[in-house]
Design an enzyme around this catalytic site. Sequence first.
Site, PDB file in Angstrom:
ATOM      1  NE  ARG A 155      -2.189  -1.159   3.628  1.00  0.00           N
ATOM      2  CZ  ARG A 155      -2.739  -1.058   4.846  1.00  0.00           C
ATOM      3  NH1 ARG A 155      -4.012  -0.705   4.963  1.00  0.00           N
ATOM      4  NH2 ARG A 155      -2.020  -1.298   5.926  1.00  0.00           N
TER       5      ARG A 155
ATOM      6  CE  LYS B  76      10.729 -16.079  20.226  1.00  0.00           C
ATOM      7  NZ  LYS B  76      11.707 -16.136  19.121  1.00  0.00           N
TER       8      LYS B  76
ATOM      9  CE  LYS C  13       6.400 -19.807  11.657  1.00  0.00           C
ATOM     10  NZ  LYS C  13       6.478 -19.403  13.045  1.00  0.00           N
TER      11      LYS C  13
ATOM     12  CD  GLU D  13      13.856 -18.796  17.982  1.00  0.00           C
ATOM     13  OE1 GLU D  13      13.941 -18.077  16.969  1.00  0.00           O
ATOM     14  OE2 GLU D  13      12.833 -18.874  18.679  1.00  0.00           O
TER      15      GLU D  13
ATOM     16  CG  ASP E  95       6.649 -18.487  16.742  1.00  0.00           C
ATOM     17  OD1 ASP E  95       6.164 -17.981  15.721  1.00  0.00           O
ATOM     18  OD2 ASP E  95       7.840 -18.376  17.063  1.00  0.00           O
TER      19      ASP E  95
ATOM     20  CG  HIS F 297      11.811 -21.154   7.348  1.00  0.00           C
ATOM     21  ND1 HIS F 297      10.894 -20.622   8.222  1.00  0.00           N
ATOM     22  CD2 HIS F 297      12.946 -21.334   8.060  1.00  0.00           C
ATOM     23  CE1 HIS F 297      11.454 -20.478   9.408  1.00  0.00           C
ATOM     24  NE2 HIS F 297      12.695 -20.901   9.348  1.00  0.00           N
TER      25      HIS F 297
ATOM     26  CG  HIS G 181       9.105 -24.243  12.269  1.00  0.00           C
ATOM     27  ND1 HIS G 181       8.735 -24.008  10.970  1.00  0.00           N
ATOM     28  CD2 HIS G 181       9.376 -23.022  12.802  1.00  0.00           C
ATOM     29  CE1 HIS G 181       8.782 -22.711  10.728  1.00  0.00           C
ATOM     30  NE2 HIS G 181       9.172 -22.098  11.822  1.00  0.00           N
TER      31      HIS G 181
ATOM     32  CE  LYS H  10      16.212 -24.238   9.061  1.00  0.00           C
ATOM     33  NZ  LYS H  10      17.286 -23.288   8.732  1.00  0.00           N
TER      34      LYS H  10
END
Length: 497
Positions: A50, A346, A149, A217, A236, A179, A241, A183
């Site tokens: 936009r 995380k 996703k 992570e 998430d 994704h 995944h 891999k």
Amino acid sequence: MARILPVPNFDCVVFGATGDLTMRKLLPALYNRFRDGQYDGGCRIIGAARSDLSEEEYRNKAEAALRRFVPESAQATATVQDFLRLVHYARVDGAGETGWDTLIADLDARPKQVRPYYLATSPDLYGPICHNLAAHGGITPLSRVVLEKPIGHDLASARAINDAVGAVVPEAQVFRIDHYLGKETVQNLLALRFANTIFERLWNADVIDHVQITVAETVGVEGRGGYYDKSGALRDMVQNHILQMLCLLAMESPVSLDADAVRDEKLKVLRALRRIAPHEVPAFTVRGQYAAGAVGGQPVAGYQSDLGNGQDGHGERSLTETFVALKVQVNSWRWAGVPFYLRTGKRLPQKVSEIVVQFRTPPFSIFPADTIGTEPNRLLIRLQPEEGMRLEMMTKEPGPGGLHLRPTGLDISFEKTFGQRFPDAYERLLMDVVRGNATLFMRRDEVEAAWAWVEPLLDAWENKPEMPRSYPAGSWGPTAAIALIERDGRTWYEGTP
């Protein structure tokens, strides 16, 4: 050297053209495929958003993204400029009427081009964008619609998105991207299992003790607090995944590599996952949330502070989990009695994604206790940071000092073995979209089956709201996650292949 197989000419339209995903992943991936010669100047990348930008302004943004996210050694000036000549911009309102006629007329001028539409937008725009594409004649037999996703935040919203998209786009032309499936190591699971009899004959409950899948992570929410606080680790990472990796590990051999043949077998695994009843949730799941600590020697704040909910009483404390560990079982003959331990979080001490297949210990040892190590055989499958595999086995320690055993590993580092730049997952998946190869993409029923398994856990947590267990940043999660596996006489693998 890997073979570079050219793809048909395409006009790729990226909705959400100014967003982080486009700049950080999609444009660099398309540039790398161009640099390697997989497509040429007969193709176009059309950013659609936009924002009121000129084509030159958008190309400047694209160039800045390449300078930032592509290694400097790959930024040959002439190649970058040749690529930028393929980049165009269209001002389009995904949910409104602005710009559609102009965009579709531009595409119709090249009717033989494959048309990938990449929806790098909020999921609530997937339906409106697809309806606008259909209403303006943008869906043709050469169209492919790519959905990022998350596909919804629960089963009902996933079905609503799938219904809205499916009403105007045939399922065979919808590519739901994960994704992780791009891999090399994940794809190599198919080769490992079905091209090597040595492993496939061992791939069952008679030989395998248990399986671990870890996606760790070191980062926190990194500016995504608004999104992440409505999502959490289970939505998430696990729902997409990790369950996809579990499917490739546990599936039976498909009859071919045809997309639906592979996805049929993955769907069977999702349907075979044992449902965790509400009263079992405390025993089979652990929720955690990082507190202040240190990662890589650097002090970091806790999750509440990252959200702006400091310890001074300002802000309502969030119940969102940043860590989850699960004990999962697949109800099938092959996997009866074999637990799958899953964890993701995380602010953990390492950025690592790996699968550990641990084999049973020998039923009887001929070696004296003081000559043998205690490590079982393991197959370690590393997705990141360095993709590869390692088979750990017991060998004699060299030397004349007697018979002493120790675990050693047979290593395969893909980058070292094949001696070349390792393509990013998005590079492979984007080219598969152009080819129309949906093998590494999720089908509608897969997405909904994954949500159907995850949703009872979400409901159980919501019906009994409690603060997730705290863990200091830089640790491997709450102590309850250790207890989850150690009460079964096992332990998390935290070594380095």
